[in-house]
Design a protein around this motif. Sequence first.
Motif, PDB file in Angstrom:
ATOM      1  N   GLY A 140       0.797  -1.213   0.000  1.00 48.62           N
ATOM      2  CA  GLY A 140       0.000   0.000   0.000  1.00 48.62           C
ATOM      3  C   GLY A 140       0.833   1.268   0.000  1.00 48.62           C
ATOM      4  N   VAL A 141       0.151   2.360  -0.263  1.00 55.86           N
ATOM      5  CA  VAL A 141       0.794   3.666  -0.212  1.00 55.86           C
ATOM      6  C   VAL A 141       0.853   4.104   1.244  1.00 55.86           C
ATOM      7  N   LYS A 142       1.747   5.000   1.540  1.00 56.73           N
ATOM      8  CA  LYS A 142       1.895   5.487   2.911  1.00 56.73           C
ATOM      9  C   LYS A 142       0.808   6.529   3.178  1.00 56.73           C
ATOM     10  N   HIS A 143       0.094   6.367   4.284  1.00 52.48           N
ATOM     11  CA  HIS A 143      -0.964   7.301   4.679  1.00 52.48           C
ATOM     12  C   HIS A 143      -0.487   8.116   5.871  1.00 52.48           C
ATOM     13  N   ASP A 144      -0.307   9.421   5.653  1.00 52.20           N
ATOM     14  CA  ASP A 144       0.202  10.299   6.708  1.00 52.20           C
ATOM     15  C   ASP A 144      -0.692  10.318   7.937  1.00 52.20           C
ATOM     16  N   GLU A 145      -1.998  10.113   7.745  1.00 49.69           N
ATOM     17  CA  GLU A 145      -2.915  10.159   8.892  1.00 49.69           C
ATOM     18  C   GLU A 145      -2.718   8.981   9.851  1.00 49.69           C
ATOM     19  N   LEU A 146      -1.956   7.972   9.438  1.00 46.76           N
ATOM     20  CA  LEU A 146      -1.674   6.836  10.315  1.00 46.76           C
ATOM     21  C   LEU A 146      -0.430   7.060  11.175  1.00 46.76           C
ATOM     22  N   ASP A 177       3.544   4.838  13.988  1.00 50.88           N
ATOM     23  CA  ASP A 177       3.160   4.766  12.577  1.00 50.88           C
ATOM     24  C   ASP A 177       2.340   3.500  12.366  1.00 50.88           C
ATOM     25  N   ASN A 221       1.152   2.554   9.433  1.00 47.50           N
ATOM     26  CA  ASN A 221       1.369   2.002   8.099  1.00 47.50           C
ATOM     27  C   ASN A 221       2.182   0.715   8.205  1.00 47.50           C
TER      28      ASN A 221
END
Length: 160
Positions: free
Chosen positions: A69-75, A120, A122
């Motif tokens: 997956g792509v990295k999600h900053d909100e995580l 984190d 992610n």
Amino acid sequence: MKIAKNTVASFHYTLTNDAGEVIDSSDGREPLAYIHGEGQIVPGLENALEGREKGDKLNVDVAPAEGYGVKHDELVQVVPREAFQGVEDLQAGMQFQGRNDHGAINVTITKIEGDQVTVDGNHPLAGETLHFAVEIADVREPTAEELSHGHVHGVGGHHH
């Protein structure tokens, strides 16, 4: 026999990142075995193995969207140290299971500054392009028990 839905495929692999550093490998271990089409390996690799057969060697580059997956900053969040009650020696790299609005989530501590701990949620390989060097070791029909359990039994698979 070719790798297709509901076949058991076994393969040796070396996984590297963009810098060429080895992240994981089956070197010195049994090959990884899985039931094709069951989502047991990252989608980009599973798609690339479709139609392959024993003895095939290939290199597969898997983009983040087809990998972890792509990295999600909100995580990424900063939480107070007291959220880790009972853990005396917090260190970056430690992993914990937490909860968010969607249920259980695994988090990794990435930084500690005083009483502030950055976690984190992610996957550690989110946002990374995965580079696999693969050699197909075997392709076979699954047993009825493997299909009903949804995983491989025996060498390279699950043992009960």
